[in-house]
Design a protein around this motif. Structure first.
Motif, mmCIF file in Angstrom:
data_model
loop_
_atom_site.group_PDB
_atom_site.id
_atom_site.type_symbol
_atom_site.label_atom_id
_atom_site.label_comp_id
_atom_site.label_asym_id
_atom_site.label_seq_id
_atom_site.Cartn_x
_atom_site.Cartn_y
_atom_site.Cartn_z
ATOM 1 N N VAL A 295 -6.494 -1.242 -2.047
ATOM 2 C CA VAL A 295 -5.362 -0.387 -2.402
ATOM 3 C C VAL A 295 -5.137 0.641 -1.300
ATOM 4 N N ALA B 48 -0.545 1.115 -9.426
ATOM 5 C CA ALA B 48 -0.735 0.612 -8.054
ATOM 6 C C ALA B 48 -0.269 -0.833 -7.933
ATOM 7 N N LEU C 39 -0.366 5.420 -2.531
ATOM 8 C CA LEU C 39 -0.489 5.598 -3.973
ATOM 9 C C LEU C 39 -0.494 7.077 -4.336
#
Length: 101
Positions: A54, A39, A59
């Motif tokens: 995130v 990531a 991702l």
């Protein structure tokens, strides 16, 4: 993405990478895939007051493109970026007063 053999997930600091490293020492044909490191390399996160936020959708999309056969996938984000159908085995660590598997 092909079949994921083993996922190790749990709270930060419970020993996920330690167990993954020990497993790879015993079974050298496996590779470790670190979700957090991936990531960061792909710049799917940004710094916030509470840490790094995130983008798990981006991702997950990027991870789905990879061939992770014979991999040990490590990271607390695993439940958010992997499909249940892609996981053969999972080890979930959590910390209470003791460590449990």
């Amino acid at each position: 993405m092909n079949c994921v053999n083993l996922v190790i997930t749990g709270n930060p600091g419970v020993g996920k990478h330690t167990i993954a490293d020990l497993f790879v020492k015993e079974y050298s044909s496996y590779q470790i895939f670190d979700i957090n490191k991936f990531a960061i390399e792909k710049e799917f996160g940004e710094q916030s007051d509470d840490g790094i936020e995130v983008d798990t959708v981006k991702l997950k999309d990027e991870i789905q493109k990879l061939n992770l056969d014979k991999s040990i996938i490590v990271g607390h984000l695993a439940p958010y970026v992997l499909d249940k159908s892609d996981i053969d085995f999972a080890i979930i660590f959590f910390k209470n007063d003791k460590y449990y598997i």
